[in-house]
Design an enzyme around this catalytic site. Structure first.
Site, short mmCIF file in Angstrom:
data_model
loop_
_atom_site.label_atom_id
_atom_site.label_comp_id
_atom_site.label_asym_id
_atom_site.label_seq_id
_atom_site.Cartn_x
_atom_site.Cartn_y
_atom_site.Cartn_z
N GLU A 163 37.51 15.41 35.65
CA GLU A 163 37.74 14.04 35.20
C GLU A 163 39.09 14.07 34.50
O GLU A 163 39.21 14.58 33.39
CB GLU A 163 36.64 13.61 34.21
N CYS A 216 40.35 7.20 28.48
CA CYS A 216 40.79 7.52 29.84
C CYS A 216 40.77 6.28 30.73
O CYS A 216 41.48 6.21 31.72
CB CYS A 216 39.90 8.60 30.42
P1 NAP Z 1 43.87 18.67 27.80
O1 NAP Z 1 45.00 19.12 26.96
O2 NAP Z 1 44.00 18.85 29.27
O3 NAP Z 1 42.59 19.47 27.24
C1 NAP Z 1 41.31 19.19 27.72
C2 NAP Z 1 40.40 20.35 27.38
O4 NAP Z 1 40.83 21.50 28.10
C3 NAP Z 1 40.40 20.75 25.90
O5 NAP Z 1 39.12 21.15 25.52
C4 NAP Z 1 41.36 21.94 25.89
O6 NAP Z 1 41.15 22.79 24.81
C5 NAP Z 1 40.99 22.59 27.18
N1 NAP Z 1 41.99 23.49 27.74
C6 NAP Z 1 43.33 23.34 27.74
N2 NAP Z 1 43.89 24.37 28.39
C7 NAP Z 1 42.88 25.17 28.81
C8 NAP Z 1 42.83 26.40 29.54
N3 NAP Z 1 43.92 26.99 29.98
N4 NAP Z 1 41.61 26.94 29.77
C9 NAP Z 1 40.47 26.36 29.33
N5 NAP Z 1 40.47 25.19 28.65
C10 NAP Z 1 41.66 24.62 28.40
O7 NAP Z 1 43.51 17.15 27.57
P2 NAP Z 1 43.29 16.41 26.17
O8 NAP Z 1 44.64 16.24 25.55
O9 NAP Z 1 42.21 17.05 25.39
O10 NAP Z 1 42.71 15.00 26.63
C11 NAP Z 1 43.50 13.91 26.98
C12 NAP Z 1 43.51 13.72 28.47
O11 NAP Z 1 42.17 13.66 28.94
C13 NAP Z 1 44.15 12.41 28.87
O12 NAP Z 1 45.03 12.67 29.93
C14 NAP Z 1 42.98 11.55 29.34
O13 NAP Z 1 43.30 10.60 30.32
C15 NAP Z 1 42.04 12.56 29.87
N6 NAP Z 1 40.67 12.07 29.83
C16 NAP Z 1 40.03 11.79 30.99
C17 NAP Z 1 38.71 11.32 30.97
C18 NAP Z 1 37.97 11.02 32.23
O14 NAP Z 1 36.75 10.81 32.14
N7 NAP Z 1 38.58 11.01 33.39
C19 NAP Z 1 38.06 11.13 29.76
C20 NAP Z 1 38.74 11.43 28.59
C21 NAP Z 1 40.04 11.90 28.63
P3 NAP Z 1 41.99 22.66 23.47
O15 NAP Z 1 41.76 21.30 22.91
O16 NAP Z 1 41.43 23.74 22.63
O17 NAP Z 1 43.43 22.87 23.85
#
Ligand code: NAP
Length: 509
Positions: A256, A295
């Protein structure tokens, strides 16, 4: 400062290793530290597979539904306290905190209700049976059985309550244990929810584990029965999908990711109509609710060229009434972004978008001396098809008005330049226009939301994800699908074609 432990292997394991400090995004005061050093992830996954999975699979759907109801009750029992934690640790207003926490309770409650209808068999039937032989004695039936692995859930920071429970609900109801990993900036709320669930929900040992901090080498230990569900940015999603162990074992993956959601105003909509009022209200709600960190929030607003000034002026007037400030203050309508890095990214994004348009309100100037604030920002594009507006999600209170001709087909073509989205909304009282738009936009979207005067009064906003309907979208949005009533369970189940004697397949299980 509080150190947040992880709940693994049936106990709370203290934070260790490289610690990350969580701060209050309003005051920048330090709140807690997280770190998952020292956790044996291979053992954690095995614990779920060998303890949590068998215990869940011994239960009927109705019994698992009771667990979900207990989880909802446990969270509800601490609702007021959790709202305060959300305000302090996530910068959410009271309304935004309720949106997240009540979303979690609502999703658990909805699936607890659905569970009773799923029967007492160890599987779910998938469609009707079919005659395969000369007579019905040789029969076929597709069934859905729970996978015997563990569901690893990597969650985004923006919905620490709802996001985590939305995934956990479907996995547990399907009979699959979970390992949750919350987004770090807002992990304090997820951690409090986890404590409540562990203490109060009566979950079988190994059914629910949570790692607060990094996932370490967990993905290196995934196996063929496991699933990985991720919510977050497209960039991280792509990295996880391509992980060598995931590829090697065909680990089932659901992504997602981000989405340039669009709202489209059709030319027929009269400025005095309910539909026009709804259009303005929904755009303003999406831009400012959770400070635009949703999102499903509208990023692109398509408006017929001859009405751009009218819409711009109406939106600027409404956005001027949004009080930005300390989310603990009851007059505040919009709080800060969740972290300093989010604020920096949003400011950089505004600068990039502004190069291809004009800022109508907001911008990058500081709003308050302390905290991670950005003003609601509306930009008017010079050219509706400029790729600048269709390739980058600015994850904050920012949207762009894009002029278009008024033609439904052209509107869909521009919306689809976003490369695949979670939801798009269209506002029209012209059924033919709505029909043409929906057909052209649907292949590129998980959800198409159509407003007119008849449903305006009763509608829930397009940014709201409902457990009855699927959530997810193609392409940029990750290609995943969650929720949608029973559909949400399928990711955690294996579809198997049973073939044999009809009498045996239809009874005796
Ligand atoms: P993110 O930086 O991609 O991180 C998402 C999750 O992945 C966090 O728990 C992060 O941990 C973890 N993560 C990052 N790098 C990783 C790796 N190499 N291995 C394992 N886990 C890893 O995204 P975010 O900043 O948290 O969220 C914002 C984004 O999410 C926006 O782009 C938004 O559009 C999207 N979003 C989409 C939906 C949907 O349903 N489609 C819903 C909500 C949000 P850490 O926090 O510890 O770095």
């Amino acid at each position: 400062m509080e150190r947040l432990s992880s709940y693994v292997l049936g106990r709370w394991q203290p934070a260790a290793g490289d610690l990350t400090t969580l701060v209050d995004p309003t005051s920048e005061a330090e709140l807690a530290a997280v770190g998952s050093g020292g956790i044996d992830f291979r053992a954690v996954l095995d614990f779920a597979r060998t303890r949590g999975g068998p215990a869940l699979r011994r239960m009927t759907f109705a019994e698992r539904g009771k667990l979900l109801a207990a989880m909802a009750g446990a969270i509800h029992g601490r609702r007021d306290e959790l709202i305060e934690i959300s305000i302090r640790s996530g910068g959410t207003t009271r309304g935004d905190a309720k949106f997240d926490i009540d979303g979690a309770i609502g999703t658990l409650t909805y699936y607890a209700g659905l569970a009773d209808k799923l029967g007492t068999k160890p599987w779910m039937l998938d469609g009707a049976g079919v005659q395969l032989g000369r007579t019905p004695r040789f029969w076929g039936q597709h069934v859905l059985v729970p996978r015997s692995g563990v569901a690893v859930h990597v969650n985004a920071f923006n919905f620490p309550a709802w996001g985590m429970m939305e995934k956990a609900t479907c996995a547990l109801l399907a009979g699959v244990p979970v390992l949750e990993k919350p987004g770090t900036p807002t992990a304090l709320l997820a951690w409090h929810i986890a404590q409540t669930l562990v203490e109060k929900a009566g979950l079988p040992e190994g059914a629910y584990q949570i790692v607060v901090g990094s996932l370490g080498d967990a993905l290196d230990h995934l196996g063929p029965q496991d699933v990985l569900a991720f919510t977050g940015s497209s960039a991280t999603g792509a990295k996880l999908r391509g992980h060598a162990q995931v590829v090697r074992h065909s680990v089932r993956v659901n992504i997602e990711a981000d989405s340039l959601n669009a709202a489209v105003l059709a030319p027929d909509v009269d400025p005095s109509s309910e539909t026009f009022g709804l259009f303005l209200n929904n755009v303003v709600l999406d831009m400012t609710q959770k400070t635009g960190q949703k999102c499903t929030a509208v990023r692109r607003i398509l408006v017929p060229s001859d009405r751009v000034e009218q819409v711009r002026d109406e939106l600027v007037a409404q956005l001027a009434r949004i009080v930005v400030g300390d989310p603990a203050d009851k007059n505040t309508r919009m709080g800060p972004l969740a972290s300093r890095s989010q604020m920096e990214e949003v400011r950089a994004g505004i600068e990039r978008l502004a190069k291809a348009g004009t800022i109508a309100c907001g911008g990058t100037q500081p709003v308050r001396a302390k905290g991670f604030f950005v003003a609601p920002t509306l930009i008017v594009a010079r050219d509706g098809r400029d790729p600048t507006f269709h390739r980058e999600e600015v994850f904050g209170p920012v949207a762009v008005v894009l002029p278009y001709s008024g033609d439904a087909q052209q509107a869909a073509e521009i919306v689809n330049l976003g490369g695949g989205g979670l939801v798009c909304s269209a506002y029209s009282n012209d059924a033919a226009w709505s029909h043409a738009f929906a057909l052209a936009a649907a292949p590129w979207h998980g959800r198409v939301w159509l407003a007119n005067d008849k449903m305006a009064e009763q509608s829930l906003p397009p940014g709201m994800v409902l457990p009855q309907m699927v959530h997810g979208g193609p392409g940029r949005a990750g290609g995943g699908e969650e929720l949608g009533a029973e559909r949400g369970l399928a990711f955690y189940q294996q579809r198997t074609a049973l073939q044999g004697f009809q009498g045996q397949l239809q009874s005796g299980w």
